[in-house]
Enzyme design. Sequence first.
Site, PDB file in Angstrom:
ATOM      1  CB  SER A   1       0.415  93.589 -99.403  1.00 12.69           C
ATOM      2  OG  SER A   1      -0.533  94.502 -98.909  1.00 12.69           O
TER       3      SER A   1
ATOM      4  CG  ASN B   1       6.903  91.780-105.083  1.00 12.22           C
ATOM      5  OD1 ASN B   1       7.404  92.524-104.230  1.00 12.22           O
ATOM      6  ND2 ASN B   1       6.551  90.519-104.829  1.00 12.22           N
TER       7      ASN B   1
ATOM      8  NE  ARG C   1       6.025  93.752 -98.140  1.00 15.16           N
ATOM      9  CZ  ARG C   1       5.051  93.205 -97.432  1.00 15.16           C
ATOM     10  NH1 ARG C   1       4.211  92.353 -98.006  1.00 15.16           N
ATOM     11  NH2 ARG C   1       4.887  93.512 -96.167  1.00 15.16           N
TER      12      ARG C   1
ATOM     13  CG  HIS D   1      14.451  92.469 -98.236  1.00 14.46           C
ATOM     14  ND1 HIS D   1      14.822  92.907 -96.976  1.00 14.46           N
ATOM     15  CD2 HIS D   1      14.934  91.199 -98.334  1.00 14.46           C
ATOM     16  CE1 HIS D   1      15.482  91.939 -96.347  1.00 14.46           C
ATOM     17  NE2 HIS D   1      15.564  90.898 -97.152  1.00 14.46           N
TER      18      HIS D   1
ATOM     19  NE  ARG E   1      22.217  90.263-101.057  1.00 10.90           N
ATOM     20  CZ  ARG E   1      22.925  89.238-100.607  1.00 10.90           C
ATOM     21  NH1 ARG E   1      24.204  89.383-100.344  1.00 10.90           N
ATOM     22  NH2 ARG E   1      22.363  88.065-100.396  1.00 10.90           N
TER      23      ARG E   1
HETATM   24  C1  LIG Z   1      26.301  91.378 -96.292  1.00 14.06           C
HETATM   25  C2  LIG Z   1      25.699  90.016 -96.350  1.00 14.06           C
HETATM   26  C3  LIG Z   1      26.406  88.916 -95.894  1.00 14.06           C
HETATM   27  C4  LIG Z   1      25.852  87.624 -95.939  1.00 14.06           C
HETATM   28  N1  LIG Z   1      26.576  86.561 -95.498  1.00 14.06           N
HETATM   29  C5  LIG Z   1      26.052  85.324 -95.545  1.00 14.06           C
HETATM   30  C6  LIG Z   1      26.784  84.185 -95.086  1.00 14.06           C
HETATM   31  O1  LIG Z   1      27.914  84.295 -94.650  1.00 14.06           O
HETATM   32  N2  LIG Z   1      26.204  82.970 -95.183  1.00 14.06           N
HETATM   33  C7  LIG Z   1      24.929  82.798 -95.652  1.00 14.06           C
HETATM   34  O2  LIG Z   1      24.442  81.670 -95.693  1.00 14.06           O
HETATM   35  N3  LIG Z   1      24.219  83.845 -96.102  1.00 14.06           N
HETATM   36  C8  LIG Z   1      24.734  85.093 -96.053  1.00 14.06           C
HETATM   37  N4  LIG Z   1      23.999  86.156 -96.509  1.00 14.06           N
HETATM   38  C9  LIG Z   1      22.677  85.909 -97.071  1.00 14.06           C
HETATM   39  C10 LIG Z   1      21.551  86.303 -96.085  1.00 14.06           C
HETATM   40  O3  LIG Z   1      21.640  85.558 -94.904  1.00 14.06           O
HETATM   41  C11 LIG Z   1      20.179  86.080 -96.727  1.00 14.06           C
HETATM   42  O4  LIG Z   1      19.965  84.719 -96.963  1.00 14.06           O
HETATM   43  C12 LIG Z   1      20.015  86.795 -98.046  1.00 14.06           C
HETATM   44  O5  LIG Z   1      20.425  88.130 -97.923  1.00 14.06           O
HETATM   45  C13 LIG Z   1      18.569  86.727 -98.494  1.00 14.06           C
HETATM   46  O6  LIG Z   1      17.809  87.622 -97.703  1.00 14.06           O
HETATM   47  P1  LIG Z   1      16.502  87.194 -96.916  1.00 14.06           P
HETATM   48  O7  LIG Z   1      16.766  86.033 -96.032  1.00 14.06           O
HETATM   49  O8  LIG Z   1      15.989  88.425 -96.269  1.00 14.06           O
HETATM   50  O9  LIG Z   1      15.576  86.571 -98.051  1.00 14.06           O
HETATM   51  P2  LIG Z   1      14.432  87.183 -98.980  1.00 14.06           P
HETATM   52  O10 LIG Z   1      13.997  86.078 -99.858  1.00 14.06           O
HETATM   53  O11 LIG Z   1      14.915  88.423 -99.646  1.00 14.06           O
HETATM   54  O12 LIG Z   1      13.288  87.415 -97.940  1.00 14.06           O
HETATM   55  C14 LIG Z   1      12.664  88.631 -97.664  1.00 14.06           C
HETATM   56  C15 LIG Z   1      12.104  88.550 -96.271  1.00 14.06           C
HETATM   57  O13 LIG Z   1      11.023  87.630 -96.233  1.00 14.06           O
HETATM   58  C16 LIG Z   1      11.021  86.978 -94.943  1.00 14.06           C
HETATM   59  N5  LIG Z   1      11.269  85.528 -95.132  1.00 14.06           N
HETATM   60  C17 LIG Z   1      11.837  84.930 -96.201  1.00 14.06           C
HETATM   61  N6  LIG Z   1      11.874  83.605 -96.045  1.00 14.06           N
HETATM   62  C18 LIG Z   1      11.337  83.358 -94.846  1.00 14.06           C
HETATM   63  C19 LIG Z   1      11.116  82.171 -94.113  1.00 14.06           C
HETATM   64  N7  LIG Z   1      11.446  80.979 -94.590  1.00 14.06           N
HETATM   65  N8  LIG Z   1      10.551  82.275 -92.908  1.00 14.06           N
HETATM   66  C20 LIG Z   1      10.186  83.462 -92.402  1.00 14.06           C
HETATM   67  N9  LIG Z   1      10.368  84.650 -93.021  1.00 14.06           N
HETATM   68  C21 LIG Z   1      10.939  84.594 -94.248  1.00 14.06           C
HETATM   69  C22 LIG Z   1      12.136  87.587 -94.132  1.00 14.06           C
HETATM   70  O14 LIG Z   1      11.628  88.665 -93.373  1.00 14.06           O
HETATM   71  C23 LIG Z   1      13.077  88.076 -95.204  1.00 14.06           C
HETATM   72  O15 LIG Z   1      13.958  89.070 -94.806  1.00 14.06           O
HETATM   73  C24 LIG Z   1      24.538  87.429 -96.471  1.00 14.06           C
HETATM   74  C25 LIG Z   1      23.827  88.559 -96.912  1.00 14.06           C
HETATM   75  C26 LIG Z   1      24.377  89.826 -96.871  1.00 14.06           C
HETATM   76  C27 LIG Z   1      23.580  91.004 -97.372  1.00 14.06           C
END
Ligand SMILES: Cc1cc2nc3c(=O)[nH]c(=O)nc-3n(C[C@H](O)[C@H](O)[C@H](O)COP(=O)(O)OP(=O)(O)OC[C@H]3O[C@@H](n4cnc5c(N)ncnc54)[C@H](O)[C@@H]3O)c2cc1C
Length: 243
Positions: A64, A187, A189, A193, A198
């Site tokens: 944070s 931000n 943090r 991520h 990526r």
């Molecule tokens: C190599 C690769 C392949 C992918 N392939 C696909 C695919 O085929 N199909 C597809 O749909 N997506 C795909 N994605 C997207 C992936 O599933 C994520 O949606 C995307 O990377 C965003 O990351 P994040 O969910 O960590 O979200 P961010 O917004 O970056 O969230 C950061 C963190 O906050 C927490 N968080 C966020 N939202 C919530 C919530 N609602 N509840 C609880 N905790 C939460 C989690 O710990 C999360 O990791 C791919 C991603 C990558 C890197």
Amino acid sequence: VRPFLDGFDVDFGGYLDDPTELPPGERLAKFAGQLCYMSFGERRTFNAVAKAYFENILAQGHGSVLQHVNLTFLIYGADRSFTHELVRHGTGTAFSQESQRYVDGKVLRFVARPEFVADPEELALFEQRIDRTAAEYEALAERLRLKMLADPTFAALSRTEQRKRVNQTARAILPNETEACIVVTANVRAWRHIIEMRASMHADAPIRKVASKVLSILREEAPLLVGDYVVDGETASTPYRKV
Ligand SMILES: Cc1cc2nc3c(=O)[nH]c(=O)nc-3n(C[C@H](O)[C@H](O)[C@H](O)COP(=O)(O)OP(=O)(O)OC[C@H]3O[C@@H](n4cnc5c(N)ncnc54)[C@H](O)[C@@H]3O)c2cc1C
């Protein structure tokens, strides 16, 4: 901060006169972190050893503290499939993306994938394809405009609303290769991520390139907040994932 520190009986007076300058983001994050323990006196961690301070923050997962530091980027020359992936990172981020409803064909641009740029034949095919798409888009938009103008309800709308109705239908034929300019704020943090997800061999090349570029800029702007990353070409790794 000074009136705040001066308001205590304890002597915090020297805190702002630390002889070692830190970049603004690190200064802010360190102050926020030190406020948690009111560590502003003589026994505090001085800026000269801020590197160790932030290493501990990263190792302990006190993420944070990093959320106070925001960086904004204008990203252009990137296509719609890239932005579709980027905006999935909705936590700790803000996006403002070019609208395909308000913006018409006059500023339409297309982005060639690196594989096409590297291959003259594929690049030629790309150029033919986008010329064709741009012409088809224009023709379709014109046809829609004329057809809609014949409808008195449409003709009575404001010019902006008319343009939006035409564009929102015509954009259906635009490919993923269409440029989608975007301003993104996140931000540190959240950036960390995004970089971990990526700037990875598993990510698609365009978003990997952007993540790697963001990391290289972060290493200039706030080096202590990303000092743990080991960079290898366009990929990066860290022992402190998801701080
Ligand atoms: C190599 C690769 C392949 C992918 N392939 C696909 C695919 O085929 N199909 C597809 O749909 N997506 C795909 N994605 C997207 C992936 O599933 C994520 O949606 C995307 O990377 C965003 O990351 P994040 O969910 O960590 O979200 P961010 O917004 O970056 O969230 C950061 C963190 O906050 C927490 N968080 C966020 N939202 C919530 C919530 N609602 N509840 C609880 N905790 C939460 C989690 O710990 C999360 O990791 C791919 C991603 C990558 C890197």
